[in-house]
Design a protein around this motif. Structure first.
Motif, PDB file in Angstrom:
ATOM      1  N   LYS A 101       7.066  11.477 -16.906  1.00  0.00           N
ATOM      2  CA  LYS A 101       6.433  12.686 -16.379  1.00  0.00           C
ATOM      3  C   LYS A 101       5.316  12.360 -15.395  1.00  0.00           C
ATOM      4  CE  LYS A 101       4.296  17.035 -17.890  1.00  0.00           C
ATOM      5  NZ  LYS A 101       3.139  16.932 -16.993  1.00  0.00           N
ATOM      6  N   LYS A 102       4.542  11.304 -15.664  1.00  0.00           N
ATOM      7  CA  LYS A 102       3.406  11.004 -14.798  1.00  0.00           C
ATOM      8  C   LYS A 102       3.859  10.627 -13.392  1.00  0.00           C
ATOM      9  CE  LYS A 102       3.022   6.199 -16.416  1.00  0.00           C
ATOM     10  NZ  LYS A 102       2.105   5.200 -17.014  1.00  0.00           N
ATOM     11  N   HIS A 103       5.002   9.950 -13.283  1.00  0.00           N
ATOM     12  CA  HIS A 103       5.510   9.595 -11.964  1.00  0.00           C
ATOM     13  C   HIS A 103       6.086  10.823 -11.256  1.00  0.00           C
ATOM     14  CE1 HIS A 103       4.769   5.576 -13.254  1.00  0.00           C
ATOM     15  NE2 HIS A 103       5.783   5.523 -14.090  1.00  0.00           N
ATOM     16  N   LEU A 104       6.764  11.679 -12.001  1.00  0.00           N
ATOM     17  CA  LEU A 104       7.297  12.908 -11.400  1.00  0.00           C
ATOM     18  C   LEU A 104       6.175  13.830 -10.953  1.00  0.00           C
ATOM     19  CD1 LEU A 104      10.207  13.669 -13.900  1.00  0.00           C
ATOM     20  CD2 LEU A 104      10.378  12.632 -11.634  1.00  0.00           C
ATOM     21  N   ASP A 105       5.125  13.939 -11.767  1.00  0.00           N
ATOM     22  CA  ASP A 105       3.986  14.790 -11.390  1.00  0.00           C
ATOM     23  C   ASP A 105       3.314  14.273 -10.128  1.00  0.00           C
ATOM     24  OD1 ASP A 105       4.494  16.380 -13.544  1.00  0.00           O
ATOM     25  OD2 ASP A 105       2.911  15.554 -14.809  1.00  0.00           O
ATOM     26  N   TYR A 106       3.202  12.955  -9.998  1.00  0.00           N
ATOM     27  CA  TYR A 106       2.576  12.392  -8.791  1.00  0.00           C
ATOM     28  C   TYR A 106       3.422  12.695  -7.559  1.00  0.00           C
ATOM     29  CZ  TYR A 106       0.948   9.010  -5.366  1.00  0.00           C
ATOM     30  OH  TYR A 106       0.489   8.421  -4.220  1.00  0.00           O
ATOM     31  N   LEU A 107       4.735  12.574  -7.681  1.00  0.00           N
ATOM     32  CA  LEU A 107       5.603  12.845  -6.535  1.00  0.00           C
ATOM     33  C   LEU A 107       5.593  14.326  -6.175  1.00  0.00           C
ATOM     34  CD1 LEU A 107       8.591  10.496  -7.427  1.00  0.00           C
ATOM     35  CD2 LEU A 107       6.880  10.173  -5.632  1.00  0.00           C
ATOM     36  N   ILE A 108       5.506  15.201  -7.187  1.00  0.00           N
ATOM     37  CA  ILE A 108       5.365  16.633  -6.898  1.00  0.00           C
ATOM     38  C   ILE A 108       4.087  16.885  -6.114  1.00  0.00           C
ATOM     39  CG2 ILE A 108       4.946  18.887  -7.976  1.00  0.00           C
ATOM     40  CD1 ILE A 108       6.842  18.062 -10.201  1.00  0.00           C
ATOM     41  N   HIS A 109       3.012  16.227  -6.544  1.00  0.00           N
ATOM     42  CA  HIS A 109       1.735  16.364  -5.822  1.00  0.00           C
ATOM     43  C   HIS A 109       1.882  15.886  -4.383  1.00  0.00           C
ATOM     44  CE1 HIS A 109      -2.549  16.142  -4.955  1.00  0.00           C
ATOM     45  NE2 HIS A 109      -2.391  14.883  -4.616  1.00  0.00           N
ATOM     46  N   GLY A 169       0.793  -1.223   0.000  1.00  0.00           N
ATOM     47  CA  GLY A 169       0.000   0.000   0.000  1.00  0.00           C
ATOM     48  C   GLY A 169       0.824   1.270   0.000  1.00  0.00           C
ATOM     49  N   SER A 170       2.121   1.182  -0.301  1.00  0.00           N
ATOM     50  CA  SER A 170       2.973   2.364  -0.306  1.00  0.00           C
ATOM     51  C   SER A 170       3.001   2.952  -1.708  1.00  0.00           C
ATOM     52  CB  SER A 170       4.395   2.001   0.148  1.00  0.00           C
ATOM     53  OG  SER A 170       5.218   3.128   0.116  1.00  0.00           O
ATOM     54  N   ALA A 171       2.121   3.917  -1.964  1.00  0.00           N
ATOM     55  CA  ALA A 171       2.046   4.528  -3.290  1.00  0.00           C
ATOM     56  C   ALA A 171       3.279   5.368  -3.588  1.00  0.00           C
ATOM     57  CB  ALA A 171       0.778   5.372  -3.393  1.00  0.00           C
ATOM     58  N   ILE A 172       3.838   6.023  -2.570  1.00  0.00           N
ATOM     59  CA  ILE A 172       5.027   6.850  -2.779  1.00  0.00           C
ATOM     60  C   ILE A 172       6.212   5.982  -3.174  1.00  0.00           C
ATOM     61  CG2 ILE A 172       6.686   8.359  -1.628  1.00  0.00           C
ATOM     62  CD1 ILE A 172       4.461   9.506  -0.008  1.00  0.00           C
ATOM     63  N   SER A 173       6.427   4.888  -2.464  1.00  0.00           N
ATOM     64  CA  SER A 173       7.539   3.999  -2.790  1.00  0.00           C
ATOM     65  C   SER A 173       7.375   3.416  -4.180  1.00  0.00           C
ATOM     66  CB  SER A 173       7.628   2.876  -1.745  1.00  0.00           C
ATOM     67  OG  SER A 173       7.858   3.395  -0.460  1.00  0.00           O
ATOM     68  N   LYS A 174       6.147   3.112  -4.540  1.00  0.00           N
ATOM     69  CA  LYS A 174       5.900   2.570  -5.875  1.00  0.00           C
ATOM     70  C   LYS A 174       6.215   3.614  -6.944  1.00  0.00           C
ATOM     71  CE  LYS A 174       2.336   0.494  -8.807  1.00  0.00           C
ATOM     72  NZ  LYS A 174       0.927   0.053  -8.894  1.00  0.00           N
ATOM     73  N   ALA A 175       5.819   4.868  -6.716  1.00  0.00           N
ATOM     74  CA  ALA A 175       6.097   5.925  -7.689  1.00  0.00           C
ATOM     75  C   ALA A 175       7.593   6.182  -7.819  1.00  0.00           C
ATOM     76  CB  ALA A 175       5.367   7.204  -7.285  1.00  0.00           C
ATOM     77  N   VAL A 176       8.318   6.163  -6.697  1.00  0.00           N
ATOM     78  CA  VAL A 176       9.773   6.334  -6.746  1.00  0.00           C
ATOM     79  C   VAL A 176      10.408   5.192  -7.516  1.00  0.00           C
ATOM     80  CG1 VAL A 176      11.870   6.390  -5.353  1.00  0.00           C
ATOM     81  CG2 VAL A 176       9.882   7.719  -4.647  1.00  0.00           C
ATOM     82  N   CYS A 177       9.920   3.983  -7.266  1.00  0.00           N
ATOM     83  CA  CYS A 177      10.433   2.816  -7.986  1.00  0.00           C
ATOM     84  C   CYS A 177      10.159   2.925  -9.477  1.00  0.00           C
ATOM     85  CB  CYS A 177       9.800   1.553  -7.404  1.00  0.00           C
ATOM     86  SG  CYS A 177      10.304   0.028  -8.219  1.00  0.00           S
ATOM     87  N   LYS A 178       8.963   3.380  -9.831  1.00  0.00           N
ATOM     88  CA  LYS A 178       8.611   3.535 -11.241  1.00  0.00           C
ATOM     89  C   LYS A 178       9.443   4.634 -11.909  1.00  0.00           C
ATOM     90  CE  LYS A 178       5.026   0.715 -11.991  1.00  0.00           C
ATOM     91  NZ  LYS A 178       4.933  -0.224 -13.123  1.00  0.00           N
ATOM     92  N   ALA A 179       9.764   5.674 -11.160  1.00  0.00           N
ATOM     93  CA  ALA A 179      10.538   6.779 -11.732  1.00  0.00           C
ATOM     94  C   ALA A 179      12.007   6.432 -11.894  1.00  0.00           C
ATOM     95  CB  ALA A 179      10.399   8.026 -10.852  1.00  0.00           C
ATOM     96  N   SER A 180      12.478   5.400 -11.215  1.00  0.00           N
ATOM     97  CA  SER A 180      13.901   5.048 -11.253  1.00  0.00           C
ATOM     98  C   SER A 180      14.096   3.588 -11.637  1.00  0.00           C
ATOM     99  CB  SER A 180      14.556   5.337  -9.894  1.00  0.00           C
ATOM    100  OG  SER A 180      13.865   4.642  -8.856  1.00  0.00           O
ATOM    101  N   LEU A 210      18.649  10.276  -8.690  1.00  0.00           N
ATOM    102  CA  LEU A 210      19.179  11.635  -8.528  1.00  0.00           C
ATOM    103  C   LEU A 210      18.387  12.637  -9.356  1.00  0.00           C
ATOM    104  CD1 LEU A 210      23.030  10.918  -8.664  1.00  0.00           C
ATOM    105  CD2 LEU A 210      21.649  11.381  -6.632  1.00  0.00           C
ATOM    106  N   ILE A 211      18.031  12.248 -10.574  1.00  0.00           N
ATOM    107  CA  ILE A 211      17.232  13.135 -11.418  1.00  0.00           C
ATOM    108  C   ILE A 211      15.878  13.409 -10.781  1.00  0.00           C
ATOM    109  CG2 ILE A 211      16.062  13.303 -13.646  1.00  0.00           C
ATOM    110  CD1 ILE A 211      18.383  11.620 -14.809  1.00  0.00           C
ATOM    111  N   THR A 212      15.254  12.361 -10.232  1.00  0.00           N
ATOM    112  CA  THR A 212      13.957  12.531  -9.562  1.00  0.00           C
ATOM    113  C   THR A 212      14.085  13.485  -8.378  1.00  0.00           C
ATOM    114  OG1 THR A 212      13.315  10.295 -10.233  1.00  0.00           O
ATOM    115  CG2 THR A 212      12.060  11.315  -8.446  1.00  0.00           C
ATOM    116  N   THR A 213      15.145  13.324  -7.602  1.00  0.00           N
ATOM    117  CA  THR A 213      15.376  14.219  -6.461  1.00  0.00           C
ATOM    118  C   THR A 213      15.560  15.662  -6.928  1.00  0.00           C
ATOM    119  OG1 THR A 213      16.458  12.392  -5.288  1.00  0.00           O
ATOM    120  CG2 THR A 213      16.804  14.616  -4.434  1.00  0.00           C
ATOM    121  N   HIS A 214      16.364  15.850  -7.959  1.00  0.00           N
ATOM    122  CA  HIS A 214      16.604  17.193  -8.492  1.00  0.00           C
ATOM    123  C   HIS A 214      15.309  17.814  -8.999  1.00  0.00           C
ATOM    124  CE1 HIS A 214      19.299  19.868 -11.280  1.00  0.00           C
ATOM    125  NE2 HIS A 214      18.625  20.567 -10.398  1.00  0.00           N
ATOM    126  N   HIS A 215      14.502  17.025  -9.696  1.00  0.00           N
ATOM    127  CA  HIS A 215      13.229  17.527 -10.221  1.00  0.00           C
ATOM    128  C   HIS A 215      12.308  17.973  -9.081  1.00  0.00           C
ATOM    129  CE1 HIS A 215      10.307  17.716 -13.593  1.00  0.00           C
ATOM    130  NE2 HIS A 215       9.427  17.496 -12.633  1.00  0.00           N
TER     131      HIS A 215
END
Length: 488
Positions: free
Chosen positions: A39-47, A19-30, A79-84
């Protein structure tokens, strides 16, 4: 290497199960896919960074965990996800990163087992140092230089001399870490490093814009400074000229790899006569013999330098305006999409399942028939319908169903304990279906009027005589102990 690996899919499935949506999005982004984060994973993490019920430390720790991977692709994309997120997410993320004692410890990272592993590992080490320096800058001044207000009334233009002399070296250190990325056009060969370079390009423009405005403020106040301040200011200006040269080389690489020419600013250097005027003024304050410029000459030289640097600052704002316009267009597209949501079923799509509501038949489905061709879509269409909200009035209905209760005015009649009822054996008779199962009358009750049942004539019930009172049987049709059955 292309596409998501089995490891990526397993990790995403594990996060889905927990049930960890954040961890799943980070995994999908990397993922291991050699392309920039989607972009969809980065937008979700920004949200997520803008949601107060989301734990920013947990999000940051998840990103740090991904940088512990052995694959250069996963680490680079983390690293790119963190920078974004530092650029476009809520400020509380960079606040948390700045408060940590340690961030990315990748000075010794090396991927020996993958294609381009050696080359990309070098850029990963440089990139992580820049992100550490970016967080450190925020820790020192509590502001992100790439997001601060600019212009005549901006932060750097209105800063006092004391703060200006302390702040500009911090900007210099961050810009040095950025320019140390040192990627040549022939090294930008995949979507991962290209994504990182694009973020660095945007940061370089905004960071140097703040740097440029700080130097303009410094020059305007230079001839009113004390000797020690003039010495520091002159040193800052010389370093500024050096970094402007390095930035122009960085921008040439950006132009060669296909970045829009309109996004690349024009760097206009101040006239060389300005540097001479600054050095002569400091020498005069130190008591050295030198040729002193007249006040008019000095003012003219300073005005020309400030004008050139101001024009450079204006060219830096083009990229910001373009990003604002793109964000506005995306928002308008989302709003337009919300206004148009018609659902037009295709010609081969089964109609939704309907429940028969007395007095309110479902439109297009006469008789309330159950259409079970597509149960999943039928149940989905039920949710939220007006029929589902009044479910205590619903009943399943089939064609030809007969009511066996005798109508709405039927009432059960009780009988005394002396009343006996003896059913006689009845011959099997054909029945017309569909028909519901009749209720079996309990002992002590008169059964419903059963003259007609489903259009079939039944035999009249026969009385049963008992010699003595007995216990109430569980089965009214079973023989009673001590009782004699008499057929009349």
């Amino acid at each position: 290497m292309s596409g998501q690996s089995i490891t990526d899919r397993i990790a995403a499935a594990q996060h889905s199960m927990t049930g960890s949506a954040i961890s799943k999005a980070v995994c999908k982004a990397s993922t291991h896919e050699v392309s920039g984060p989607k972009k969809k994973h980065l937008d979700y993490l920004i949200h997520c960074t803008n949601e107060m019920n989301v734990s920013v430390p947990q999000l940051a720790d998840t990103l740090f965990e991904r940088t512990a991977n052995s694959s250069w692709v996963v680490v680079f994309k983390a690293l790119i996800t963190t920078h974004h997120l530092m650029m476009y997410g809520n400020e509380r993320l960079i606040q948390y990163l700045a408060s940590r004692n340690t961030l990315f410890n990748l000075n010794n990272f090396l991927d020996k087992g993958a294609l381009q592993g050696y080359d990309m590992s070098t850029f990963i080490r440089r990139y992580s140092r820049y992100l550490n320096e970016k967080a450190m800058s925020y820790r020192l001044v509590a502001v992100d230089f790439t997001k601060m207000k600019r212009g005549i009334d901006g932060v750097m233009r209105t800063m006092s001399i004391e703060k200006l002399i302390k702040t500009l070296p911090i900007i210099q250190n961050q810009l040095d870490a950025l320019l140390d990325f040192q990627a040549n056009p022939n090294e930008l060969t995949n979507g991962v490093i290209n994504s990182a370079f694009m973020l660095l390009f945007k940061d370089s423009i905004r960071l140097f814009a703040a740097y440029n405005e700080g130097v303009i403020n410094l020059l305007e106040k230079y001839f009113d400074m004390k000797k020690g301040q003039c010495k520091d200011a002159l040193d800052i200006y010389k370093k500024f000229l050096y970094r402007m040269t390095k930035l122009s080389e960085f921008l040439k690489v950006a132009e060669q790899v296909g970045i829009d020419q309109g996004d690349i600013p024009d760097l206009s250097q101040a006239p060389s006569s300005l540097l001479e005027a600054l050095e002569q003024h400091l020498a005069s304050l130190e008591g050295k013999k030198t040729k002193e410029l007249t006040a008019d000459t000095r003012a003219s030289t300073l005005s020309s330098a400030v004008s050139s640097l101001s024009n450079t600052g204006m060219s830096f704002s083009r990229m910001d305006e373009k990003e604002r316009q793109q964000a506005l267009e995306e928002e308008q597209a989302r709003l337009q999409a919300l206004k148009v949501q018609p659902t037009v079923p295709s010609h081969n799509q089964a109609p939704p399942m309907a429940l028969h509501h007395p007095g309110h038949p479902h439109p297009g489905h006469p008789g309330g028939k159950l259409l079970a061709n597509d149960l999943d879509s039928s149940l989905a269409n039920l949710v939220g319908s007006e029929y589902f909200t009044d479910i205590h009035y619903m009943q399943w209905s089939q064609p030809g169903e007969k009511k066996l209760t005798g109508g709405h005015n039927w009432q059960s009649k009780t009988m005394t304990s002396t009343t006996a009822w003896t059913p006689a054996p009845m011959a099997p008779a054909p029945m017309s279906f569909p028909m519901t199962t009749p209720q079996v009358p309990m002992y002590g009750m008169v059964p419903p009027q059963m003259g007609q049942m489903g259009g079939v004539q039944l035999m009249a019930p026969q009385p049963m005589m008992y010699n003595q009172p007995v216990l109430r049987p569980t089965n009214p049709f079973a023989p009673m102990p001590g009782a004699q059955m008499q057929f009349m």
